[in-house]
Design a protein around this motif. Structure first.
Motif, PDB file in Angstrom:
ATOM      1  N   UNK A 134      62.542 -59.290  56.409  1.00 56.44           N
ATOM      2  CA  UNK A 134      63.793 -59.088  55.712  1.00 56.44           C
ATOM      3  C   UNK A 134      64.203 -60.150  54.700  1.00 56.44           C
ATOM      4  N   UNK A 135      64.957 -59.461  53.672  1.00 53.78           N
ATOM      5  CA  UNK A 135      65.419 -60.490  52.751  1.00 53.78           C
ATOM      6  C   UNK A 135      66.609 -61.411  53.199  1.00 53.78           C
ATOM      7  N   UNK A 136      67.101 -61.258  54.234  1.00 53.48           N
ATOM      8  CA  UNK A 136      67.805 -62.467  54.702  1.00 53.48           C
ATOM      9  C   UNK A 136      67.296 -63.580  55.564  1.00 53.48           C
ATOM     10  N   UNK A 137      66.006 -63.344  55.772  1.00 51.30           N
ATOM     11  CA  UNK A 137      65.136 -64.509  56.371  1.00 51.30           C
ATOM     12  C   UNK A 137      64.762 -65.222  54.998  1.00 51.30           C
ATOM     13  N   UNK A 138      65.632 -66.082  54.575  1.00 50.29           N
ATOM     14  CA  UNK A 138      65.292 -67.024  53.442  1.00 50.29           C
ATOM     15  C   UNK A 138      64.345 -67.964  53.812  1.00 50.29           C
ATOM     16  N   UNK A 139      63.426 -68.465  52.802  1.00 54.95           N
ATOM     17  CA  UNK A 139      62.370 -69.521  53.019  1.00 54.95           C
ATOM     18  C   UNK A 139      63.001 -70.756  53.560  1.00 54.95           C
ATOM     19  N   UNK A 140      62.225 -71.433  54.472  1.00 55.39           N
ATOM     20  CA  UNK A 140      62.507 -72.828  54.702  1.00 55.39           C
ATOM     21  C   UNK A 140      64.078 -72.817  55.360  1.00 55.39           C
ATOM     22  N   UNK A 141      64.437 -71.926  56.278  1.00 58.89           N
ATOM     23  CA  UNK A 141      65.791 -71.871  56.493  1.00 58.89           C
ATOM     24  C   UNK A 141      65.720 -72.049  58.127  1.00 58.89           C
ATOM     25  N   UNK A 142      64.666 -72.475  58.944  1.00 57.68           N
ATOM     26  CA  UNK A 142      64.704 -72.785  60.356  1.00 57.68           C
ATOM     27  C   UNK A 142      64.515 -74.060  60.728  1.00 57.68           C
ATOM     28  N   UNK A 143      65.059 -74.580  61.242  1.00 62.95           N
ATOM     29  CA  UNK A 143      64.801 -76.411  61.774  1.00 62.95           C
ATOM     30  C   UNK A 143      63.542 -76.351  62.471  1.00 62.95           C
ATOM     31  N   UNK A 144      63.313 -75.314  63.274  1.00 63.09           N
ATOM     32  CA  UNK A 144      61.795 -75.430  64.027  1.00 63.09           C
ATOM     33  C   UNK A 144      61.425 -73.940  64.059  1.00 63.09           C
ATOM     34  N   UNK A 145      60.181 -73.724  64.025  1.00 60.59           N
ATOM     35  CA  UNK A 145      59.629 -72.459  64.494  1.00 60.59           C
ATOM     36  C   UNK A 145      58.867 -72.699  65.485  1.00 60.59           C
ATOM     37  N   UNK A 146      59.030 -71.743  66.430  1.00 60.97           N
ATOM     38  CA  UNK A 146      57.769 -71.774  67.706  1.00 60.97           C
ATOM     39  C   UNK A 146      56.871 -70.399  67.565  1.00 60.97           C
ATOM     40  N   UNK A 147      55.979 -70.554  67.563  1.00 68.27           N
ATOM     41  CA  UNK A 147      54.905 -69.387  67.643  1.00 68.27           C
ATOM     42  C   UNK A 147      53.791 -69.224  68.504  1.00 68.27           C
ATOM     43  N   UNK A 148      53.432 -68.210  68.934  1.00 64.27           N
ATOM     44  CA  UNK A 148      52.433 -68.013  69.992  1.00 64.27           C
ATOM     45  C   UNK A 148      51.703 -66.805  69.262  1.00 64.27           C
ATOM     46  N   UNK A 149      50.740 -67.056  68.270  1.00 64.87           N
ATOM     47  CA  UNK A 149      49.901 -65.844  67.821  1.00 64.87           C
ATOM     48  C   UNK A 149      49.509 -64.920  69.133  1.00 64.87           C
ATOM     49  N   UNK A 150      49.336 -63.528  68.640  1.00 66.48           N
ATOM     50  CA  UNK A 150      48.989 -62.831  69.912  1.00 66.48           C
ATOM     51  C   UNK A 150      47.588 -62.693  70.138  1.00 66.48           C
TER      52      UNK A 150
END
Length: 218
Positions: A134-150
């Motif tokens: 989505x457009x409102x998810x701006x680049x580099x806008x999260x202090x941390x990203x937690x990910x668990x690829x499927x």
């Protein structure tokens, strides 16, 4: 017995017992929801798909959620509000929501549309289209990203890494198989942690956590 019967797939006794155990536990959980009330953010409130989804244990989900809050800057930064993104990590999202933090927000990027019950915080996400966001998810806008690829494949990790690098200001907490250590370093510059995540069901593959910052998981 008809010849057609020979073509019907048969589960092994071990697989059948595991499936029966799963359905019994599912019935018990549904009964508990009815008798004790229902928290939509508790781990397991949305049932895992027995064949393709594996939720973290309650202890692991809590540990990772707490790590994310600390890593995002809570208690040690001049910033008063933090943003956390959970990519294919719904158990951690649920634990973060249980904290009901007033100093951070969290969103969940997930392919499973059942998580749309979480409203505007849910973002339908397909790792095959890593930047279709989505457009409102701006680049580099999260202090941390937690990910668990499927999936435990380099293709999946590489594409998920595109999403992670687009979203994060810098900090990354990755959970994936131990066999992905080399690829995780290659695509995200993360290093393996001592902490070993556990799932609510035993998995054949050993899982580990990886970070690119000084974490509390060592």
């Amino acid at each position: 017995m008809d010849d057609d019967d020979d073509d019907v797939p048969q589960l092994s006794s071990h697989a059948l017992a595991a499936l029966q155990e799963f359905y019994l536990e599912q019935q018990q959980r549904e009964g508990m929801k009815t008798s004790q009330g229902f928290n939509q953010y508790s781990v397991g409130s949305i049932e895992e798909d027995w064949l393709s989804q594996f939720w973290y244990s309650d202890e692991t989900a809590s540990r990772l959620a707490n790590e994310a809050v600390v890593a995002a800057g809570k208690g040690g930064s001049y910033c008063l509000f933090f943003r956390i993104a959970c990519v294919s990590a719904p158990s951690v999202y649920q634990k973060l929501k249980e904290q009901d933090g007033e100093d951070f927000s969290v969103c969940i990027l997930e392919y499973d549309r059942r998580f749309s019950v979480y409203g505007e915080e849910f973002i339908c996400y397909d790792y095959n289209q890593p930047l279709n966001l989505p457009e409102n998810l701006l680049p580099h806008s999260f202090d941390i990203v937690i990910a668990d690829p499927p999936y435990l494949s380099e293709e999946c990790l590489q594409k998920t890494a595109e999403t992670i690098k687009y979203l994060t200001k810098g900090k990354i907490l990755l959970c994936t198989g131990a066999i992905m250590e080399e690829q995780a370093a290659k695509h995200l510059g993360v290093k393996i942690c001592k902490f070993i995540p556990k799932h609510s069901r035993n998995l054949a593959n050993e899982f580990r956590c990886y970070v690119n910052y000084a974490s509390g998981l060592d």
